[in-house]
Design a protein around this motif. Structure first.
Motif, short mmCIF file in Angstrom:
data_model
loop_
_atom_site.label_atom_id
_atom_site.label_comp_id
_atom_site.label_asym_id
_atom_site.label_seq_id
_atom_site.Cartn_x
_atom_site.Cartn_y
_atom_site.Cartn_z
N PRO A 67 0.83 -1.20 0.00
CA PRO A 67 0.00 0.00 0.00
C PRO A 67 0.86 1.25 0.00
O PRO A 67 1.93 1.30 0.62
CB PRO A 67 -0.79 -0.12 1.32
N GLY A 68 0.43 2.28 -0.74
CA GLY A 68 1.20 3.51 -0.81
C GLY A 68 1.30 4.21 0.52
O GLY A 68 0.32 4.29 1.27
N ASP A 69 2.49 4.69 0.85
CA ASP A 69 2.68 5.43 2.10
C ASP A 69 2.05 6.81 1.98
O ASP A 69 2.03 7.42 0.91
CB ASP A 69 4.17 5.57 2.41
N LEU A 70 1.60 7.30 3.12
CA LEU A 70 1.07 8.66 3.16
C LEU A 70 2.22 9.65 3.14
O LEU A 70 3.24 9.44 3.79
CB LEU A 70 0.24 8.85 4.43
N ALA A 71 2.05 10.73 2.40
CA ALA A 71 3.05 11.78 2.31
C ALA A 71 2.50 13.07 2.92
O ALA A 71 1.29 13.28 2.94
CB ALA A 71 3.44 12.01 0.85
N PRO A 72 3.38 13.95 3.42
CA PRO A 72 2.91 15.19 4.06
C PRO A 72 2.07 16.06 3.14
O PRO A 72 1.19 16.81 3.61
CB PRO A 72 4.22 15.90 4.45
N LEU B 228 -6.39 15.29 0.63
CA LEU B 228 -7.25 14.46 1.48
C LEU B 228 -7.93 13.34 0.70
O LEU B 228 -8.25 12.29 1.28
CB LEU B 228 -8.29 15.33 2.18
N THR B 229 -8.14 13.53 -0.60
CA THR B 229 -8.70 12.43 -1.39
C THR B 229 -7.76 11.23 -1.39
O THR B 229 -8.20 10.08 -1.28
CB THR B 229 -8.94 12.88 -2.84
N ASP B 230 -6.43 11.49 -1.47
CA ASP B 230 -5.45 10.40 -1.41
C ASP B 230 -5.35 9.81 0.00
O ASP B 230 -5.14 8.61 0.17
CB ASP B 230 -4.07 10.89 -1.85
N VAL B 231 -5.47 10.69 1.01
CA VAL B 231 -5.45 10.21 2.39
C VAL B 231 -6.57 9.21 2.61
O VAL B 231 -6.37 8.11 3.16
CB VAL B 231 -5.58 11.38 3.38
N ILE B 232 -7.77 9.55 2.15
CA ILE B 232 -8.93 8.65 2.32
C ILE B 232 -8.66 7.32 1.61
O ILE B 232 -8.87 6.23 2.18
CB ILE B 232 -10.20 9.30 1.76
#
Length: 300
Positions: free
Chosen positions: A96-101, A105-109
């Motif tokens: 799974p893709g890591d969260l970036a700073p 928010l669409t990608d965060v969800i």
């Protein structure tokens, strides 16, 4: 208990999750190899042992030892299992893709949803019905059920105790080491003790579980690491999954999968004690409904 099999290794469906679970217990050299497996399982599956040795900067002997530590007879068996795992899963599901700073928010969800869905799927793949059934057997006849956990795992302990209370069982959660040790000192045969720890190395959980085990209680470990100290102390081990990222430490990433395990235990107990648990659920639901109804009337 653990999903490792010394002859065939983990199944393709949960191979990557199993590698991630045992990673902390491997030697530094084996951890380096395991991280290659986690980061690019397809590359490892395509590589001969000589090619992988060159890419990873480790010796062929170390690669073979790592494959055996993961439950395989040798590197060839590990390659075949990885090839099956890659065929079974999309690359995004494996890593799974890591969260970036700067993620919108669409990608965060999307990324959080994917990570949590994967944690649940990996946990379900490693859950043994036989182990779960043995825990349910112990729970329905237990004099008392104590659950130990601190931090994020403490929230899971509280959730389990609350669920047990709703069906009329004597369940208690301990998120403080002093109180946990006090309760553990009084444990005896017929009691069920559940320790929740992502790493399986939390002293606040390990020490009371050991004390309770020494008193004759049946012990259960809910942990990401099937080779941890906590797992070694437990009569029954249920392995949770969760991939640590920059914004989601291991304990937080594993919470959703630990709650899945608790729900499976709870439903199993409720099924086995259907008449009493159903009556208890109806009684507690009615008590809450009455209270809420009276509260609304007072507000008006």
């Amino acid at each position: 208990m653990s999903s490792l099999n010394e002859h065939d290794g983990p199944s393709p469906a949960n191979l990557v999750a199993t590698v991630r679970a045992v990673l902390p217990s491997l030697t530094p050299a084996a951890q380096a190899i395991a991280r290659f497996i986690l980061d690019d399982p397809g590359m490892v599956a395509r590589s001969t042992i000589t090619e992988f040795s060159a890419v990873s900067g480790t010796s062929e002997a170390t690669i073979v030892r790592t494959a055996r530590a993961l439950g395989f007879a040798g590197y060839s068996q590990l390659r075949f299992a990885l090839a099956a795992a890659v065929a079974h899963n999309t690359p995004e599901r494996l890593v799974p893709g890591d969260l970036a700073p700067d993620d919108p928010l669409t990608d965060v969800i999307a990324k959080v949803t994917r990570a949590e869905s994967q944690a649940l799927a990996d946990t379900a793949a490693q859950l043994s019905p036989d182990t779960l059934g043995a825990i349910v057997d112990a729970a329905v006849t237990a004099r008392r059920i104590d659950v130990y956990g601190v931090g994020a795992s403490g929230l899971v302990a509280v959730d389990m105790a609350q669920k047990l209370m709703r069906i009329g069982l004597s369940g208690h959660s301990y998120t403080d080491a002093h109180l946990a040790l006090t309760g553990a000192a009084l444990a005896r045969p017929g009691d069920l003790i559940v320790g929740v720890s992502c790493t399986g190395e939390t002293p606040d959980v390990i020490l009371p579980v050991k004390l309770a085990r020494d008193g004759g209680a049946t012990t259960v470990a809910i942990t990401n690491n099937p080779r941890s100290t906590l797992a070694a102390l437990a009569d029954h081990v249920l392995v949770s999954a969760g991939r640590e990222t920059a914004f989601r430490p291991g304990a937080l990433a594993s919470r959703i999968s630990q709650l899945l395990i608790v729900d499976c235990i709870f439903v199993g107990i409720a099924q086995r004690t259907f008449e009493t648990s159903d009556a208890a659920l109806r009684a507690t639901r009615q008590a809450l409904a009455t209270y809420l109804g009276e509260s609304r009337r007072r507000v008006k």
